[in-house]
Structure formats: structure tokens, C-alpha cells
Write an enzyme that holds these catalytic residues in place. Structure first.
Site, PDB file in Angstrom:
ATOM      1  N   ASP A 229     -37.285 -40.406  25.896  1.00 61.89           N
ATOM      2  CA  ASP A 229     -36.436 -39.991  24.773  1.00 61.89           C
ATOM      3  C   ASP A 229     -35.599 -38.776  25.190  1.00 61.89           C
ATOM      4  O   ASP A 229     -36.072 -37.649  25.160  1.00 61.89           O
ATOM      5  CB  ASP A 229     -37.323 -39.648  23.561  1.00 61.89           C
ATOM      6  CG  ASP A 229     -36.498 -39.291  22.324  1.00 61.89           C
ATOM      7  OD1 ASP A 229     -35.259 -39.464  22.362  1.00 61.89           O
ATOM      8  OD2 ASP A 229     -37.111 -38.855  21.325  1.00 61.89           O
ATOM      9  N   LYS A 236     -31.530 -33.755  23.735  1.00 63.72           N
ATOM     10  CA  LYS A 236     -32.573 -32.729  23.591  1.00 63.72           C
ATOM     11  C   LYS A 236     -32.330 -31.620  24.610  1.00 63.72           C
ATOM     12  O   LYS A 236     -31.953 -31.907  25.748  1.00 63.72           O
ATOM     13  CB  LYS A 236     -33.951 -33.341  23.897  1.00 63.72           C
ATOM     14  CG  LYS A 236     -34.547 -34.198  22.805  1.00 63.72           C
ATOM     15  CD  LYS A 236     -35.935 -34.699  23.247  1.00 63.72           C
ATOM     16  CE  LYS A 236     -36.556 -35.658  22.244  1.00 63.72           C
ATOM     17  NZ  LYS A 236     -36.937 -35.037  20.975  1.00 63.72           N
ATOM     18  N   ASP A 247     -43.177 -40.592  24.971  1.00 62.73           N
ATOM     19  CA  ASP A 247     -42.663 -41.079  23.685  1.00 62.73           C
ATOM     20  C   ASP A 247     -42.952 -42.564  23.451  1.00 62.73           C
ATOM     21  O   ASP A 247     -42.577 -43.119  22.425  1.00 62.73           O
ATOM     22  CB  ASP A 247     -41.162 -40.784  23.561  1.00 62.73           C
ATOM     23  CG  ASP A 247     -40.752 -40.513  22.126  1.00 62.73           C
ATOM     24  OD1 ASP A 247     -41.634 -40.169  21.315  1.00 62.73           O
ATOM     25  OD2 ASP A 247     -39.555 -40.670  21.810  1.00 62.73           O
ATOM     26  N   ARG A 310     -37.934 -44.089  14.373  1.00 60.95           N
ATOM     27  CA  ARG A 310     -38.004 -44.769  13.070  1.00 60.95           C
ATOM     28  C   ARG A 310     -37.075 -45.981  13.019  1.00 60.95           C
ATOM     29  O   ARG A 310     -37.325 -46.928  12.275  1.00 60.95           O
ATOM     30  CB  ARG A 310     -37.712 -43.763  11.945  1.00 60.95           C
ATOM     31  CG  ARG A 310     -36.323 -43.224  11.912  1.00 60.95           C
ATOM     32  CD  ARG A 310     -36.225 -41.951  11.065  1.00 60.95           C
ATOM     33  NE  ARG A 310     -36.794 -40.793  11.775  1.00 60.95           N
ATOM     34  CZ  ARG A 310     -36.968 -39.583  11.243  1.00 60.95           C
ATOM     35  NH1 ARG A 310     -36.636 -39.352   9.989  1.00 60.95           N
ATOM     36  NH2 ARG A 310     -37.476 -38.608  11.954  1.00 60.95           N
TER      37      ARG A 310
END
Ligand code: BES
Ligand code: ZN
Ligand code: ZN
Length: 456
Positions: A229, A236, A247, A310
Site C-alpha cells: 500500500d 504515504k 497490508d 474498504r
């Protein structure tokens, strides 16, 4: 690697597990030589204290007391790692749950991640004591070892194709069926959000669908398989990206749990769904403010490409729900907010049905796999509704980040048969039987609770 109990041989020695409050009494019953030996070496029975006895009489390992034990788990393992190589039988007055947990700890202390560098194996091996179901304890140990190894393997060797292969290996070991939808087929098969999140990576996104067992209640496990990720275009910062090989920890957890279920032939119809993707940066990466239409038909405004878990889970959960299983469980390293709320030790989980929560909590304390119930707080639904789409993947304000992520997922399933874990999946520093690195969370508690939760 396979973790297993030893078969006794002619050199097998006893190891006595001694509580520190009971140590004086225990020692008083031993020979004068042993009493003097223990006194000379200052053996008091503290957790991790180990004393090899003279004349091949075996060893004593301290078990502390209820206060010191409450500060950790796997107390036998703390001492067992210090024993010289050989096979041992355990002498203790542990009850059945503690015996299962402590012997599991011994096996787990033997876990090594040795893919890239040889690691010295644990020398001391335990003969399965009377009073445990050895096959079951071994199944739990090897399920946990699988979770750890999948997480520990860096993204260079654990991309979406490798995660698929890991699921295929598990399926063939237990005769499960497996189907995988890869790349553009995700679009024709209507998994648009899995495709969108994973399309910027060189290694194609995919959905792994494994099924096992022909009778019993239907249980579907869904695991977040984000193999790395980066955050996507909402990149990030380095410090936050540093651990993001983990992740896919949710998928590692559900595969570990699936191993436990299949190895013990639990009477369930098991389905495991893993959306496996890399959240990468490229010209075709999805963008902030894009609006996606999910498999279920709900539209989602992207307000942060780093809230990708999600999205991929939503399409997998929608598929899970179409099958009307008796229970759906998702596991995911979903939010930094969960880590802030409960830290790395506890597995935060969400469920509407209090009976399911009670079953899980009983099992969690019996298996030394702590969980913490979080609220599916319906009034916060407003926070995930942006206005120009049905849902917002990254609500502003910074409130209740783990709860709003859980509420987002709940929109894709029926409420009462859904449980969700927002796990950390990583042990930050060495602890007995839990080396620094990838770790399963909530899996042993779930494994113990499932018969109750499913009415088996
Ligand atoms: N994989 C991360 C969550 C995560 C971070 C888990 C650190 C464990 C440790 C997830 O994809 C993520 O980045 N979530 C964002 C969501 C936010 C942008 C709404 C987060 O938690 O910051
Ligand atoms: Zn993210
Ligand atoms: Zn993520």
C-alpha cells in the site's frame, strides 16, 4: 515449515512447570540435591526462568503467578526456548485451556522465517501431553505460521500472483476448489472497485475465491489482500509506507484460519474471498474525486486513494452476500485509527449481534488471543455520505476512523450476520512465541468460537 509435537525417545526428559507461589512447596518435595541446586541457582519460578536439573532429572520452568502472567501470554514458551536441544515431556497441573495454549506457545516458539537467511531452529521439542488434542494444537500452530510467513514475505515476492499461489497451495493441500478472476476479467465479472484500486500496478489485481466442505453452515471469510500500500496518488510519507508489505495481513489471517478449519475438518461450508491488489502509482492510477460504481451498485466518491482497503473489500463482500451465508467475517489491516485506538496487541472487531460477540470473547480469553469489541455506531453513517455519491471512502474530520471504515463495509452486507476485524497484523517487538514480524490476530479466538457462533 511444519510445527509439530515430538515423538518420545530414550533421552526424553521431564520439564516441570512451576508457579512461583507454589515453588517453595514444590521444591520441599524434591530431593535435597535438587533443593540445594535450585537454591544455588536462585530458582524462584518467575516466568521464563529455567533450571536444568542434575542427574538427567529434566528441568524446571517458571510459570510466574496470576499477576505476572496477566502481563503476557505463552509463559511456558518463555522458558522452553532456553532449554538444551532434546525432547521433553511436560509435567504441570494446568487446566485444559491453559494446557492447550501453553503447548501451542511451545510450538509457536519454534516458528522461523528463514526464506532469506538460515535461522537456528529451536532445539527443545515437546511431546504432546495427555489432555490436549494434539492434531488441533498443531493445526492452530501451522495456521498461525502460514499467516506469519505470508505477512513477513516482502511485496517483491508476495504480490497479487504470489498471494493467489499461496491460496492455491492451501486449496490443493486440503482438496478445496479455487477460482481466480484476474485483470480485465474483473470488469466483465463486475468487480469494478477491485480493478480500479489495482490497475496501476504491473502485477494484475485479482479476486481469489476458494471453497471447501459440502455440509454444515455456510461461513465466508473475506481478507484484505493489499500486497503493498503506497497510498496511491495520495502517496504515504516514507515512515507510514515502511511497513506496508503487511497490508495483506487480513488475507494472511483468513488463510491461516482456513488452514485451521480444514485441517480439523470443521463441519462448515467454507468460502474464502481475497481481493489481491497492489495500491500503486502510475498514469492510470485512480484519483481523488473519482466516483466509482461498486459491484453492489452503490457509488463511491474517492476522497483519499489511501483508503483503498474498504474499496476492494466492498466488492468482495457484495459477492459474499449474494450467496446468503450464515456468517460473513472480514479481516483487514484497514485503518491507522484502529492501531491508535487499541495498539498492536488487541484485535478490534465489530458485530451487531451481541451473542456472536459473547461467543468470541469467551473464546478469546480461553485461547490467549485478545479481541476488543468496537461499536458499529449507526449515527456516524452520516459521516460516510458525501452528497454527490452514495458513499465517501475517506471522511474528513479525523473522527472515529476505524468505525467509519467499518460502517462503510457494513453497507455491502446484511447487518446481523456480519463480523469485521480491523487488525494490525504485526508484532512490533519480540515476545514469547511471538517474534517481531507478521502475526495472526483474532484467528485463534475465531477458530475456538466458530462452533458456538455457527451452532455446530
Ligand atoms: N493500510 C492502511 C491502514 C493501516 C495503516 C493499517 C497503518 C495499519 C497500519 C489503509 O489503507 C489506510 O491507509 N487507511 C487510511 C484511511 C484514511 C485515508 C481515511 C488511514 O487509516 O490513514
Ligand atoms: Zn491505504
Ligand atoms: Zn491499506
Amino acid at each position: 515449515m511444519t510445527l509439530s509435537f515430538a515423538t518420545p525417545d530414550s533421552a526424553t526428559r521431564p520439564v516441570h512447570l512451576v508457579d512461583d507461589t507454589a515453588a517453595p512447596e514444590w521444591l520441599a518435595k524434591q530431593s535435597q540435591t535438587i533443593q540445594d541446586w535450585a537454591a544455588t541457582h536462585g530458582f524462584k519460578g518467575a516466568i521464563g526462568q529455567t533450571l536444568l536439573l542434575p542427574d538427567d532429572a529434566g528441568a524446571i520452568v517458571g510459570y510466574g503467578n496470576e499477576h505476572t502472567r496477566a502481563r503476557g501470554r505463552f509463559h511456558l514458551a518463555a522458558g522452553a526456548v532456553k532449554l538444551p536441544a532434546g525432547t521433553y515431556t511436560l509435567v504441570s497441573d494446568l487446566d485444559a485451556d491453559a494446557l492447550a495454549t501453553e503447548t501451542l506457545g511451545w510450538l509457536l516458539a519454534g516458528y522461523r522465517f528463514d526464506r532469506y537467511k538460515d535461522q537456528a531452529p529451536m532445539g527443545a521439542r515437546l511431546v504432546a501431553p495427555e489432555g490436549i488434542d494434539a492434531t488441533r494444537v498443531e493445526a492452530i500452530a501451522n495456521g498461525e505460521a502460514l499467516s506469519r510467513t505470508l505477512i513477513n514475505t516482502p511485496a517483491s515476492d508476495m504480490g497479487p500472483p504470489d498471494l493467489e499461489q499461496a491460496a492455491r497451495n492451501l486449496a490443493s493441500a486440503f482438496g478445496a476448489d479455487i477460482a481466480v478472476t484476474v485483470g480485465d476479467d474483473l470488469l466483465t465479472q463486475n468487480f469494478p472497485m477491485i480493478h480500479t484500486v489495482g490497475r496501476a500496478a504491473d502485477r494484475a489485481p485479482r479476486l481469489v475465491d476458494m471453497r471447501w466442505g459440502g455440509t454444515g453452515p455456510k461461513l465466508t471469510l473475506v481478507g484484505k489482500g493489499v500486497c503493498f500500500d503506497t497510498g496511491g496518488l495520495n502517496l504515504k510519507p516514507g515512515a507510514s509506507m515502511g511497513l506496508m508489505k503487511k497490508d495483506m495481513g487480513g488475507s494472511a489471517a483468513v488463510l491461516g484460519l482456513a488452514h485451521m478449519i480444514m485441517a480439523t475438518r470443521m463441519d462448515v461450508q467454507l468460502r474464502v474471498l481475497i481481493p489481491a491488489v497492489e495500491n500503486s502509482v502510475a498514469g492510470n492510477a485512480f484519483r481523488p474525486q473519482d466516483i466509482l460504481t461498486s459491484r453492489k451498485g452503490l457509488t463511491v466518491e474517492i476522497n483519499n486513494t489511501d483508503a483503498e482497503g474498504r474499496l476492494v473489500l466492498a466488492d468482495a463482500l457484495a459477492l459474499a452476500d449474494e450467496d446468503n451465508p450464515d456468517l460473513i467475517i472480514s479481516m483487514a489491516t484497514l485503518t491507522g485509527a484502529a492501531r491508535v485506538a487499541v495498539g498492536p496487541d488487541l484485535a478490534p472487531y465489530y458485530v451487531d449481534d451481541a451473542k456472536l460477540a459473547a461467543a468470541l470473547e469467551t473464546a478469546a480469553s480461553a485461547t490467549a488471543d485478545p479481541v476488543w469489541r468496537m461499536p458499529f455506531h449507526t449515527p456516524y453513517e452520516a459521516m460516510i455520505e458525501p452528497g454527490i455519491a452514495d458513499l465517501d471512502n475517506a471522511p474528513k474530520g479525523g473522527f472515529a476512523g476505524s468505525i467509519t471504515a467499518a460502517l462503510f463495509l457494513r453497507r455491502f452486507v446484511e447487518q446481523n450476520r456480519y463480523m469485521h476485524f480491523d487488525i494490525y497484523g504485526w508484532q512490533p517487538s519480540d515476545a514469547p512465541a511471538r517474534p517481531k514480524g507478521g502475526v495472526g490476530q483474532g484467528t485463534r479466538a475465531l477458530f475456538a468460537a466458530l462452533p458456538d457462533m455457527l451452532g455446530l
